[in-house]
Design an enzyme around this catalytic site. Structure first.
Site, PDB file in Angstrom:
ATOM      1  CG  HIS A   1      80.954  13.181 -35.286  1.00 49.78           C
ATOM      2  ND1 HIS A   1      82.028  12.359 -35.317  1.00 49.78           N
ATOM      3  CD2 HIS A   1      80.566  13.371 -36.487  1.00 49.78           C
ATOM      4  CE1 HIS A   1      82.287  11.907 -36.472  1.00 49.78           C
ATOM      5  NE2 HIS A   1      81.190  12.241 -37.264  1.00 49.78           N
TER       6      HIS A   1
ATOM      7  CG  ASP B   1      82.419  12.320 -31.676  1.00 52.86           C
ATOM      8  OD1 ASP B   1      81.376  11.369 -31.946  1.00 52.86           O
ATOM      9  OD2 ASP B   1      82.985  12.754 -32.665  1.00 52.86           O
TER      10      ASP B   1
ATOM     11  CD  GLU C   1      84.583  12.156 -44.412  1.00 53.90           C
ATOM     12  OE1 GLU C   1      84.755  12.903 -43.557  1.00 53.90           O
ATOM     13  OE2 GLU C   1      84.417  10.853 -43.954  1.00 53.90           O
TER      14      GLU C   1
ATOM     15  CD  GLU D   1      86.697   7.862 -44.032  1.00 57.39           C
ATOM     16  OE1 GLU D   1      86.357   8.857 -43.575  1.00 57.39           O
ATOM     17  OE2 GLU D   1      86.666   6.699 -43.613  1.00 57.39           O
TER      18      GLU D   1
HETATM   19  C1  XUL Z   1      81.968   7.878 -41.710  1.00 61.54           C
HETATM   20  C2  XUL Z   1      82.872   8.937 -41.662  1.00 61.54           C
HETATM   21  C3  XUL Z   1      82.770   9.854 -40.844  1.00 61.54           C
HETATM   22  C4  XUL Z   1      83.055  11.320 -41.194  1.00 61.54           C
HETATM   23  C5  XUL Z   1      82.462  12.307 -40.116  1.00 61.54           C
HETATM   24  O1  XUL Z   1      82.402   6.664 -42.677  1.00 61.54           O
HETATM   25  O2  XUL Z   1      83.925   8.679 -42.422  1.00 61.54           O
HETATM   26  O3  XUL Z   1      83.295   9.772 -39.479  1.00 61.54           O
HETATM   27  O4  XUL Z   1      84.356  11.250 -41.097  1.00 61.54           O
HETATM   28  O5  XUL Z   1      81.394  12.371 -39.781  1.00 61.54           O
HETATM   29 CO    CO Z   2      85.534  10.193 -42.384  1.00 61.09          CO
END
Ligand code: XUL
Ligand code: CO
Length: 442
Positions: free
Chosen positions: A106, A109, A237, A273
């Site tokens: 990010h 970061d 995501e 994810e």
């Molecule tokens: C939060 C998450 C984030 C994204 C990127 O749950 O997964 O870290 O991957 O913003």
């Molecule tokens: Co993520």
């Protein structure tokens, strides 16, 4: 000396992590992940395309809602910009020693937010040049970056879905800067995770308007990205909740419907994810399969949740049953393409040694390498595929085929139904589970 950048070694005492095989007792060695080993025509490294997540590895410090930080990073410096530069050196030393060919970040970061928009922009530009330098030195590449438009208080009611247009415009500052950085760094994908793109209560929310505003914002970002030469995939995501009560990109199916509803399907795919899929009440492999079936598998945030407490614990993946099932879907889909396996995972609050950062990644990489080996064997020997083909064989010829082609009407189908004799067959779930276990056990 070979494995660090800049003028200082941050992870002293830890060298290049090597493959030593299953018999090795060395905790700082790979037992399964053998980067150059060929499987189904490609090396493990090419199949798995591992990435380190900057935020968990170099920003998180063990703090949780009940306690302050437990970790002191080796690049700690009281001057924020000096720390950001040292952090970049430490990060690239880590990627090189571990052997993850990609990284993800990010904006905040890697850089320092600063006190004004122009300070944010100039800090970020400065750090981007350092990252570029380090990429060239080490060969490590950017899998994706993203804008953190959820931490700062101005985003408490959302970024692109904020009820106040000023906040939407302020979020554009960050997304634009992130796209600029992406192109400068040769990023392969660009991610949107809508942490606060959702609602806490419908009592104060115009959901229709917020979703439309989100689509307008994403369309603008797409157009800007393409105009400056970004050629990769834009990825959304999905996550059902946390921090909002309800997030608009709930799961893969909802996200794909959103992408299509607003005509973004030529440019957008999903970043799936594991722990978000389970939070949505699915398995990891379910959401991967939904994406695969829709040609929407962009990339993967590789982690695992905790079956008992359910929330987004972002643990390193160690469950080889899950990694095998995930790799089965990924391999059948033809691989990750320009995506990768990014460890959106953090070591536990109590894992305070620098060594723990390596150990956690080694475990994750070995678990996915194991999944890759087992999955490719299952695919090669067609153990599940033949069973599935046979299970649906009645749609491959005769009237079944006609039905599949949409060439029958309901009357003809019902007429056929009046004459059929049905032979009930077992789904053989337990047999297949035992078979899967026999492949896992080797
Ligand atoms: C939060 C998450 C984030 C994204 C990127 O749950 O997964 O870290 O991957 O913003
Ligand atoms: Co993520």
């Amino acid at each position: 000396m070979d494995y660090f950048v800049g003028d200082k070694e941050y992870f002293k005492g830890i060298g290049k992590i090597k493959f030593e095989g299953k018999e090795s007792k060395n905790p700082l060695a790979f037992k399964v992940y053998d980067a150059k080993k060929k499987i189904a025509g490609k090396t493990m490294e090419e199949h798995l395309r591992f990435a380190t997540a900057y935020w968990h590895s170099f920003c998180a410090d063990g703090a949780d809602p009940f306690g302050s930080s437990t970790m002191v990073h080796p690049f700690h410096n009281s001057d924020p910009m000096k720390q950001a530069m040292a952090k970049a050196d430490a990060a690239f030393e880590f990627f090189t020693k571990l052997g993850t060919p990609y990284y993800c970040f990010h904006d905040i970061d890697v850089s320092v937010e600063g006190k004004s928009v122009s300070e944010y922009e100039s800090n970020f530009k400065k750090i981007t040049e350092i990252l570029l330098e380090r990429q060239k030195e080490t060969g490590v590449k950017l899998l994706w970056n993203t804008a953190n438009v959820f931490t700062h208080p101005r985003y408490m009611h959302g970024a692109a879905t904020n009820p106040d247009f000023s906040v939407v415009a302020r979020a554009a500052v960050q997304v634009k800067a992130c796209l600029d950085a992406n192109v400068r760094l040769g990023g392969e994908n660009y991610v949107f995770w809508g942490g606060r793109e959702g609602y806490m209560t419908l009592l104060n929310t115009d959901m229709k308007r917020e979703r439309e505003n989100l689509a307008t914002f994403l369309t603008m970002a797409r157009d800007y990205g393409r105009s400056i030469g970004f050629k990769g995939n834009f990825l959304i995501e999905p996550k059902p909740m946390e921090p909002t009560k309800h997030q608009y990109d709930y799961d893969a199916a909802t996200t794909i419907a959103f992408i299509r509803e607003f005509g973004l399907e030529d440019d957008f795919k999903c970043n799936i994810e594991a722990n978000h899929a389970t939070l949505a009440g699915h398995t990891f492999e379910h959401d991967l399969q939904v994406c695969s079936d829709n040609g929407m598998l962009g990339s993967v945030d590789a982690n695992q949740g905790d079956a008992q407490n359910g929330w987004d614990t972002d643990e390193f993946p160690t469950n080889v049953y899950e990694t095998t099932l995930a790799m089965l879907v990924i391999m059948r889909a033809g691989g990750l393409g320009h995506g990768g396996l990014n460890f959106d995972a953090k070591r536990r609050r109590g894992s305070i040694d620098n060594e723990d950062l390596f150990l956690s990644h080694i475990g994750g990489m070995d678990s996915f390498a194991f999944g890759l080996e087992v999955a490719s064997k299952i695919i090669e020997e067609r153990v599940l595929d033949d069973f599935i083909t046979e299970r649906y064989a009645s749609f491959d010829s005769g009237l079944g085929k006609k039905f599949s082609q949409g060439a029958m009407d309901l009357c003809a189908l019902a007429e056929h139904g009046r004459t059929v004799s049905i032979i009930e067959k077992s789904g053989k779930q337990e047999k297949l589970q035992n078979l899967l276990n026999s492949y896992i056990l080797g």
